[in-house]
Design a protein around this motif. Structure first.
Motif, PDB file in Angstrom:
ATOM      1  N   GLU A 126     -50.567   9.284  -7.752  1.00  0.00           N
ATOM      2  CA  GLU A 126     -50.686  10.669  -7.295  1.00  0.00           C
ATOM      3  C   GLU A 126     -51.971  10.893  -6.508  1.00  0.00           C
ATOM      4  OE1 GLU A 126     -50.152  13.026 -10.813  1.00  0.00           O
ATOM      5  OE2 GLU A 126     -47.988  12.638 -10.886  1.00  0.00           O
ATOM      6  N   PHE A 127     -52.421   9.864  -5.830  1.00  0.00           N
ATOM      7  CA  PHE A 127     -53.592  10.002  -4.964  1.00  0.00           C
ATOM      8  C   PHE A 127     -53.508   8.988  -3.835  1.00  0.00           C
ATOM      9  CE2 PHE A 127     -54.829   7.213  -8.524  1.00  0.00           C
ATOM     10  CZ  PHE A 127     -55.303   6.082  -7.866  1.00  0.00           C
ATOM     11  N   THR A 128     -54.212   9.252  -2.776  1.00  0.00           N
ATOM     12  CA  THR A 128     -54.300   8.336  -1.639  1.00  0.00           C
ATOM     13  C   THR A 128     -55.770   8.156  -1.271  1.00  0.00           C
ATOM     14  OG1 THR A 128     -54.056  10.141  -0.047  1.00  0.00           O
ATOM     15  CG2 THR A 128     -52.044   8.997  -0.712  1.00  0.00           C
ATOM     16  N   TYR A 129     -56.025   7.202  -0.398  1.00  0.00           N
ATOM     17  CA  TYR A 129     -57.404   6.926   0.015  1.00  0.00           C
ATOM     18  C   TYR A 129     -57.386   6.276   1.403  1.00  0.00           C
ATOM     19  CZ  TYR A 129     -55.840   2.683  -2.418  1.00  0.00           C
ATOM     20  OH  TYR A 129     -55.105   1.602  -2.856  1.00  0.00           O
ATOM     21  N   PRO A 130     -58.544   6.266   2.071  1.00  0.00           N
ATOM     22  CA  PRO A 130     -58.565   5.884   3.488  1.00  0.00           C
ATOM     23  C   PRO A 130     -58.449   4.386   3.741  1.00  0.00           C
ATOM     24  CG  PRO A 130     -60.768   6.404   2.752  1.00  0.00           C
ATOM     25  CD  PRO A 130     -59.852   6.753   1.623  1.00  0.00           C
ATOM     26  N   ASP A 131     -58.101   4.079   4.986  1.00  0.00           N
ATOM     27  CA  ASP A 131     -58.065   2.694   5.440  1.00  0.00           C
ATOM     28  C   ASP A 131     -59.490   2.141   5.510  1.00  0.00           C
ATOM     29  OD1 ASP A 131     -55.298   2.928   5.803  1.00  0.00           O
ATOM     30  OD2 ASP A 131     -55.567   3.685   7.843  1.00  0.00           O
ATOM     31  N   GLU A 132     -59.621   0.864   5.206  1.00  0.00           N
ATOM     32  CA  GLU A 132     -60.923   0.196   5.232  1.00  0.00           C
ATOM     33  C   GLU A 132     -60.742  -1.252   5.667  1.00  0.00           C
ATOM     34  OE1 GLU A 132     -63.385   1.683   1.506  1.00  0.00           O
ATOM     35  OE2 GLU A 132     -61.408   0.955   0.858  1.00  0.00           O
ATOM     36  N   ASN A 133     -61.802  -1.860   6.120  1.00  0.00           N
ATOM     37  CA  ASN A 133     -61.815  -3.300   6.393  1.00  0.00           C
ATOM     38  C   ASN A 133     -60.589  -3.762   7.180  1.00  0.00           C
ATOM     39  OD1 ASN A 133     -63.220  -5.806   6.099  1.00  0.00           O
ATOM     40  ND2 ASN A 133     -61.761  -6.437   4.542  1.00  0.00           N
ATOM     41  N   LEU A 134     -60.292  -3.042   8.249  1.00  0.00           N
ATOM     42  CA  LEU A 134     -59.149  -3.396   9.100  1.00  0.00           C
ATOM     43  C   LEU A 134     -59.508  -4.597   9.973  1.00  0.00           C
ATOM     44  CD1 LEU A 134     -58.060   0.199  10.181  1.00  0.00           C
ATOM     45  CD2 LEU A 134     -57.109  -1.201   8.328  1.00  0.00           C
ATOM     46  N   PRO A 135     -58.544  -5.463  10.259  1.00  0.00           N
ATOM     47  CA  PRO A 135     -58.821  -6.649  11.079  1.00  0.00           C
ATOM     48  C   PRO A 135     -58.816  -6.322  12.562  1.00  0.00           C
ATOM     49  CG  PRO A 135     -56.522  -6.631  10.505  1.00  0.00           C
ATOM     50  CD  PRO A 135     -57.145  -5.431   9.810  1.00  0.00           C
ATOM     51  N   ALA A 136     -59.186  -7.322  13.346  1.00  0.00           N
ATOM     52  CA  ALA A 136     -59.122  -7.183  14.802  1.00  0.00           C
ATOM     53  C   ALA A 136     -57.661  -7.165  15.245  1.00  0.00           C
ATOM     54  CB  ALA A 136     -59.856  -8.342  15.469  1.00  0.00           C
ATOM     55  N   ASN A 137     -57.431  -6.594  16.413  1.00  0.00           N
ATOM     56  CA  ASN A 137     -56.087  -6.559  16.996  1.00  0.00           C
ATOM     57  C   ASN A 137     -55.874  -7.843  17.785  1.00  0.00           C
ATOM     58  OD1 ASN A 137     -53.601  -5.765  17.853  1.00  0.00           O
ATOM     59  ND2 ASN A 137     -54.326  -4.253  19.329  1.00  0.00           N
ATOM     60  N   LYS A 138     -55.430  -8.888  17.090  1.00  0.00           N
ATOM     61  CA  LYS A 138     -55.256 -10.201  17.715  1.00  0.00           C
ATOM     62  C   LYS A 138     -54.182 -10.974  16.981  1.00  0.00           C
ATOM     63  CE  LYS A 138     -58.804 -12.488  14.902  1.00  0.00           C
ATOM     64  NZ  LYS A 138     -60.054 -13.278  14.934  1.00  0.00           N
TER      65      LYS A 138
END
Length: 216
Positions: A126-138
C-alpha cells in the motif's frame, strides 16, 4: 515489451518517499538444479506499514529461500536508499513468504519476475517509492545477474522485482538494487524449462516459490 506491474500501485499515506531475440543456452550446472514440491499459491498479501523513515544502514544481502535452492542477492546499498528501505520492510514483515515467481520471459528480454503474493502480476503493497539507480540507455544495460524493480510507470515501485538470467536490453526505467552472487544457476534452470505451453512470456513451467527472504 517491458517488466511491468499489471496495474498501477496505489500510493500509501504517511511517507511516500518523496517520492530481436537471443537463444538462451543453459549451462550444465543449471540443468542439475532440483526443485522440491511447494504448497505456495497466490494469496492476499500481508499488510506492511509504510516505512516512516529511510534507513541509514543498508542491508548488504538478501537471500531468497526457495524450493529450488537459495538465491543470494548482494545489494547496491546507499545507491538505492528508498528501495533498500522498502524491500527490507517487506521482507522482514513476511510479505514475500510463500509467494510464487509468477512470470518468465524467454524472448526479447530474459527475466524471472517475483514479489507478487497474489501471483497475478498486479499485486503490491500500500505504498510506492521513486525510481533510483537507473542504468544507462545502452545495449545490455541489465546484464545477467541483475536484480531490479518491476513497475507500472515512473516512480511506482512496490514489491515486484525481476531476476535477469541473460544479458537484457530495456529502457532505463527500472531501479537496479542488486546482483545475484549465488544461485543464478537456479534462475537459469527455471528459464531452461520455459513458460507454460512453450509461450515466450508467461507462468514458469517449473514452479519456483519464495518461502522467505533473509535480510543481512
Amino acid at each position: 515489451m517491458g517488466v511491468k506491474v499489471k496495474k498501477k500501485l496505489a500510493a500509501g499515506i504517511g511517507i511516500i518517499f518523496a517520492i530481436t531475440s537471443i537463444t538462451f543456452l543453459p549451462t550444465a550446472q543449471a540443468a542439475a538444479v532440483k526443485c522440491t514440491p511447494t504448497k505456495a499459491v497466490g494469496h492476499t498479501p500481508k499488510k506492511i506499514a509504510t516505512p516512516k523513515k529511510v534507513l541509514t544502514k543498508f542491508p548488504k544481502k538478501f537471500t531468497l529461500v526457495t524450493n529450488c535452492g537459495n538465491i543470494v542477492i548482494t545489494t547496491v546499498g546507499a545507491k538505492a536508499p528508498f528501495t533498500m528501505t522498502s524491500i527490507a520492510a517487506l521482507a522482514k514483515g513476511g510479505y514475500y513468504d510463500n509467494s510464487l515467481c509468477h512470470r518468465l520471459t524467454t524472448q526479447g528480454l530474459f527475466v524471472l519476475q517475483c514479489g507478487d503474493p497474489t501471483a497475478t502480476g498486479s499485486g503490491g503493497p500500500e505504498f510506492t517509492y521513486p525510481d533510483e539507480n537507473l542504468p544507462a540507455n545502452k545495449s545490455n544495460n541489465y546484464p545477467a545477474g541483475t536484480v531490479a524493480m518491476a513497475n507500472s510507470g515512473p516512480n511506482t515501485n512496490g514489491s515486484q522485482f525481476f531476476l535477469v538470467y541473460a544479458n537484457t536490453t530495456l529502457a532505463p526505467s527500472y531501479t537496479i538494487w542488486g546482483t545475484i552472487t549465488s544461485g543464478l544457476d537456479i534462475v537459469k534452470a527455471i528459464a531452461k524449462a520455459g513458460a507454460v505451453g512453450g509461450a515466450p512470456d508467461g507462468k514458469p513451467a517449473k514452479t519456483i516459490a519464495i518461502s522467505k527472504v533473509l535480510v543481512n
